[in-house]
Scaffold this active site. Structure first.
Site, PDB file in Angstrom:
ATOM      1  N   CYS A  43     -20.614 -66.570  60.631  1.00 16.27           N
ATOM      2  CA  CYS A  43     -19.577 -65.527  61.172  1.00 16.27           C
ATOM      3  C   CYS A  43     -18.527 -65.802  62.028  1.00 16.27           C
ATOM      4  CB  CYS A  43     -20.490 -64.483  62.185  1.00 16.27           C
ATOM      5  SG  CYS A  43     -19.439 -63.034  62.683  1.00 16.27           S
ATOM      6  N   CYS A  48     -16.900 -63.450  59.513  1.00 18.40           N
ATOM      7  CA  CYS A  48     -16.092 -62.431  60.218  1.00 18.40           C
ATOM      8  C   CYS A  48     -14.848 -62.638  60.978  1.00 18.40           C
ATOM      9  CB  CYS A  48     -16.972 -61.641  61.145  1.00 18.40           C
ATOM     10  SG  CYS A  48     -18.735 -62.060  60.777  1.00 18.40           S
ATOM     11  N   LYS A  51     -11.964 -64.398  59.260  1.00 15.35           N
ATOM     12  CA  LYS A  51     -11.537 -63.300  58.175  1.00 15.35           C
ATOM     13  C   LYS A  51     -10.740 -62.334  58.667  1.00 15.35           C
ATOM     14  CE  LYS A  51     -13.701 -59.935  57.843  1.00 15.35           C
ATOM     15  NZ  LYS A  51     -14.903 -59.472  57.228  1.00 15.35           N
ATOM     16  N   TYR A 179     -18.005 -57.015  49.217  1.00 11.80           N
ATOM     17  CA  TYR A 179     -17.262 -57.191  50.476  1.00 11.80           C
ATOM     18  C   TYR A 179     -16.130 -58.284  50.543  1.00 11.80           C
ATOM     19  CZ  TYR A 179     -20.429 -54.162  53.565  1.00 11.80           C
ATOM     20  OH  TYR A 179     -20.955 -53.012  54.138  1.00 11.80           O
ATOM     21  N   GLU A 183     -12.185 -58.005  50.424  1.00 12.16           N
ATOM     22  CA  GLU A 183     -11.429 -58.213  51.483  1.00 12.16           C
ATOM     23  C   GLU A 183     -10.203 -59.312  51.364  1.00 12.16           C
ATOM     24  OE1 GLU A 183     -14.471 -56.916  55.148  1.00 12.16           O
ATOM     25  OE2 GLU A 183     -14.378 -59.154  54.701  1.00 12.16           O
ATOM     26  N   HIS A 438      -5.325 -34.755  69.472  1.00  9.46           N
ATOM     27  CA  HIS A 438      -4.111 -34.397  68.727  1.00  9.46           C
ATOM     28  C   HIS A 438      -2.813 -34.936  69.119  1.00  9.46           C
ATOM     29  CE1 HIS A 438      -1.661 -32.438  65.708  1.00  9.46           C
ATOM     30  NE2 HIS A 438      -0.844 -31.953  66.522  1.00  9.46           N
ATOM     31  N   GLU A 443      -8.960 -36.893  64.253  1.00  8.87           N
ATOM     32  CA  GLU A 443      -9.132 -35.435  64.456  1.00  8.87           C
ATOM     33  C   GLU A 443      -9.734 -34.609  63.197  1.00  8.87           C
ATOM     34  OE1 GLU A 443      -5.609 -32.741  65.191  1.00  8.87           O
ATOM     35  OE2 GLU A 443      -4.495 -34.509  64.863  1.00  8.87           O
TER      36      GLU A 443
END
Ligand code: FAD
Ligand code: NDP
Length: 456
Positions: A43, A48, A51, A179, A183, A438, A443
């Site tokens: 990682c 991760c 990346k 993945y 990516e 908002h 939302e």
């Protein structure tokens, strides 16, 4: 005197191993950890973190382009790969140092070598030293495969090498539809490389909701990624100028500078000596464990990618922590692998928790599906032709939200937060009575009122 040199020997200094070692030491255990490459594991060093830094780099061109509609004139931007890689390397080295300091401060003894198992209580280091341990934790992770084996396949690179390329490839073929392939196709496209994404299936990201899979393919096509679906790679050949001829299964040949093979990862169990502790691996090389990460040998536990449960960093960390709580903290703890929020850092980004529509139909009986596809407010002035997708899946009998699927900017951040509500068992009525913030994209999650009409 104890028959053991240490209470715990951890093999592997990645996400799972480091957490387990540190927490076990905090409970007073005498802990030793072996890492054969770099502390922090996949990682931190080649997963991760680097990346995500590259994902950030790849998104600046969108900002430059979008700025014009808001009145900004941005001078012709240019990108320097060497600067990005050097800065990324500096950050990774800093993080590696933090991992080392954390372990040392906790009193964990670090061996910077490969370790293998010699019997149920003995670990042998590459130095020849033998260490007797009351418990052994296997946290060796996984490695990227260069599969399928094809003529010239050795010219391909994996995610291990992609972080250290001396030059940015002008043309890159990315193989796979999971993945990593998705990516990196997004990263290289954003950075300006010509990208072909080759996948054997008819849609990317198997296991994700079909609407997301379709929307991502559309978005990638608009962003200039060439999708080569339902085909595979047959062979690679180096050309005299250093480029590669990539021959596809339908006979088409692409000329590219790099081929990134992202067709999956396999547990790092070869040559680990598991058999000497009475352990066998499954068909992909993973170590079978129970809910407490126990193997069939009482003194040996395994956590993280080597167990091939859910191959994500937060899961490896939780499993490592739960192991230490269980064995050294007197708090037997299992990790819940049922409901895991996850993000794919494509551009546009994807965030998901719970069932896909198809899985919910199969598992929950009658469901309602709420779906919105809209242009984000920011895109109105920028003119960006990209739509946000949001999908909420509700079990009719209980009104419980059993799946949320988001594609669009900050989808990873959104799914982390809405994931808490889903974890708590929120109903659609709970979503409905939550006041919208908002104007945001999120939302939409609390303002969808009419389910998609069901076809018979
Ligand atoms: P690892 O982190 O792989 O650690 C295992 C360590 O053991 C390694 O450092 C290895 O060198 C060492 N080792 C192996 N054998 C031995 C031995 N015999 N002796 C000593 N040391 C040994 N997950 C996410 O959640 N989010 C993401 O965005 C994400 N992105 C990723 C991107 C890429 C390109 C890749 C490849 C993976 C990504 N992952 C992501 C997955 C994540 O990296 C892994 O799930 C996680 O690192 C698993 O942790 P682990 O402790 O099981 O193994
Ligand atoms: P995945 O298992 O996710 O994807 C592998 C891809 O390769 C699939 O599309 C698969 O196709 C294809 N494939 C497999 N074998 C072959 C073959 N023989 N020929 C052609 N295609 C093949 O693996 P990755 O390597 O992408 O990633 C490994 C894991 O790392 C992920 O599953 C995830 O757990 C973790 N990860 C997490 C990230 C995140 O959280 N953002 C980012 C990166 C990795 P098919 O679908 O048809 O099987």
């Amino acid at each position: 005197m104890s028959a053991f040199d240490v209470d715990l020997f951890v093999i592997g200094g990645g996400s799972g191993g480091v957490r387990a070692a540190r927490v076990a030491a905090s409970y007073g255990a005498k802990v030793m950890l072996a890492e054969e490459y770099r502390l922090g594991g996949t990682c931190v060093i080649r997963g991760c973190v680097p990346k995500k830094l590259m994902v950030y780099a790849s998104r600046f061109p969108d900002e430059f382009a979008d700025a014009a509609g808001y009145g900004w004139s941005v001078p012709q931007a240019s990108f320097d790969w060497t600067t990005l890689i050097a800065n990324k390397d500096r950050e990774i080295a800093r993080l590696e140092g933090l991992y080392r300091a954390t372990l040392e401060n906790a009193g964990v003894v670090i061996a910077k070598v490969r370790a293998v198992i010699e019997d149920a209580h003995t670990v042998r280091l590459a130095t020849g030293e033998r260490v007797r341990a009351r418990f052994i934790l296997v946290a060796v992770g996984a490695y990227p495969t260069l599969e399928p084996r094809i003529p010239g396949g050795e010219h391909g690179i994996t995610s291990n090498e992609v972080f250290d390329l001396a030059r940015q490839p002008e043309r890159i073929l990315v193989v796979g539809g999971g993945y990593i392939a998705v990516e990196f196709a997004g990263i290289f496209a954003g950075l300006g490389s010509a990208v072909t994404l080759l996948h054997r299936g008819d849609k990317l990201l198997r296991g994700f909701d079909d609407d997301v899979r379709v929307a991502l393919a559309e978005a990638y096509a608009k962003r200039g990624v060439t999708l080569a679906l339902q085909r595979t790679l047959s062979g690679l050949e180096r050309r005299p100028d250093g480029a590669l001829d990539a021959v596809l299964s339908d006979g088409e040949t692409l000329i590219v500078d790099q081929v990134l093979v992202a067709t999956g990862r396999r547990p790092n169990t070869a040559g680990l000596g598991l058999d000497k502790a009475g352990l066998a691996v499954d068909e992909v090389g993973a170590i079978p464990v129970d809910g407490y990460s126990r193997t069939l040998t009482p003194s040996v536990y395994a956590v993280g990618d080597v167990t091939n449960r859910a191959n994500l960093t937060p899961i490896a960390i939780r499993e490592g922590h739960a192991f230490a709580d269980t064995v050294f903290g007197g708090k037997p703890t299992m990790v819940d692998h049922e409901l895991i929020p996850t993000a794919v850092f494509s551009t546009p980004e994807i965030g998901v928790i719970g069932h896909t529509e198809a899985a919910a139909r199969a598992l929950c009986g009658e469901i309602d599906v709420y779906k919105a596809q809209f242009r984000a407010l920011k895109a109105t002035l920028s003119g960006r032709d990209e739509r946000v997708l949001m999908k909420v899946i509700v079990e009719k009998a209980t009104d419980k939200v059993v799946g949320v699927h988001i594609m669009g900017p900050s989808a990873g951040e959104m799914i982390q937060l809405v994931g808490i509500a889903v974890m708590m068992g929120a109903t659609k009525a709970d979503f409905d009575r939550t006041v919208a913030v908002h104007p945001t994209a999120a939302e939409e999650l609390v303002t969808m009122r009419v389910p998609v009409p069901q076809t018979a």
